[in-house]
Each structure stands twice: as C-alpha cells, then as structure tokens.
Write an enzyme that holds these catalytic residues in place. Structure first.
Site, PDB file in Angstrom:
ATOM      1  N   ILE A  21       0.847  -1.195   0.000  1.00 16.36           N
ATOM      2  CA  ILE A  21       0.000   0.000   0.000  1.00 16.36           C
ATOM      3  C   ILE A  21       0.882   1.245   0.000  1.00 16.36           C
ATOM      4  O   ILE A  21       1.931   1.265   0.634  1.00 16.36           O
ATOM      5  CB  ILE A  21      -0.883   0.014   1.271  1.00 16.36           C
ATOM      6  N   CYS A  22       0.416   2.303  -0.685  1.00 14.76           N
ATOM      7  CA  CYS A  22       1.049   3.622  -0.592  1.00 14.76           C
ATOM      8  C   CYS A  22      -0.047   4.677  -0.732  1.00 14.76           C
ATOM      9  O   CYS A  22      -1.214   4.386  -0.485  1.00 14.76           O
ATOM     10  CB  CYS A  22       2.167   3.789  -1.621  1.00 14.76           C
ATOM     11  N   ARG A  23       0.304   5.874  -1.144  1.00 14.76           N
ATOM     12  CA  ARG A  23      -0.691   6.943  -1.266  1.00 14.76           C
ATOM     13  C   ARG A  23      -1.605   6.731  -2.465  1.00 14.76           C
ATOM     14  O   ARG A  23      -2.820   6.801  -2.357  1.00 14.76           O
ATOM     15  CB  ARG A  23      -0.015   8.316  -1.359  1.00 14.76           C
ATOM     16  N   MET A  69      -4.010   4.617  -0.696  1.00 14.55           N
ATOM     17  CA  MET A  69      -4.869   5.214   0.326  1.00 14.55           C
ATOM     18  C   MET A  69      -5.836   6.234  -0.283  1.00 14.55           C
ATOM     19  O   MET A  69      -6.873   6.522   0.309  1.00 14.55           O
ATOM     20  CB  MET A  69      -4.020   5.874   1.418  1.00 14.55           C
TER      21      MET A  69
END
Length: 98
Positions: free
Chosen positions: A62-64, A90
């Site tokens: 997961i990242c932005r 996210m």
C-alpha cells in the site's frame, strides 16, 4: 503482477481475514492516517527489511496512490515473494483509518 482493489481489501478485513499489509509510505505520511494493522516499511528501506519478511506469507503493498506500492510489489515479486499491489492506494481507501 497481482493487484487488488481497496474495496476488496476492506471487504476481506471486514470479513475477519488476517492480512499482511505493508504500507511503503514515509513515516510522516502514515501518521496522517493508515489502515489499522499495517506494517510501515518506507520504500527506501524495503531492501534492508527483507530479512523481516517471510516468503511463505502473502503481502499486500500500500502507498498513497499506488505508484510506490507498484514499485515495491515488482521488487518483491522479482525476489520470489507472494505480493499484491493495492491499486489506487490510500487515495482509494474508504475504510477505517487510524
């Protein structure tokens, strides 16, 4: 490369599945809100943290927005890890955050 949507991750968590979520954003980004239960390993530290990861466990990266997690997924996949990229990161997450 395997991919999963934020909605699918949320459904699996709501169904009680124990997921191995690795958030590759920087610490300051994670502090502003993250999925409960994540492990934070900033992308730049991922290679150094390889001894902490188990090739027998599946991981969701997961990242932005999905870019850094895509890089992390490609890197770990090339080393034989069972990894999946959460598309949209996210920015696409609508579930609970801490």
């Amino acid at each position: 490369m395997k991919e999963i949507t934020a909605e699918e991750v949320q459904q699996r968590l709501e169904n009680g599945e124990a997921l191995n979520l690795i958030d590759v954003r920087e610490v300051i980004e994670v502090r502003s809100g993250h999925i409960p239960g994540i492990i934070n390993i900033p992308l730049g530290l991922l290679e150094a943290k390889l001894p902490d990861l188990d090739k027998k466990k599946p991981y969701i990266m997961i990242c932005r927005s999905g870019g850094r997690s895509f890089q992390a997924t490609a890197f770990l996949d090339s080393l034989g890890y069972d990894v999946t990229n959460m598309v949209g990161g996210m920015s696409a997450w609508e579930g609970e955050v801490e």
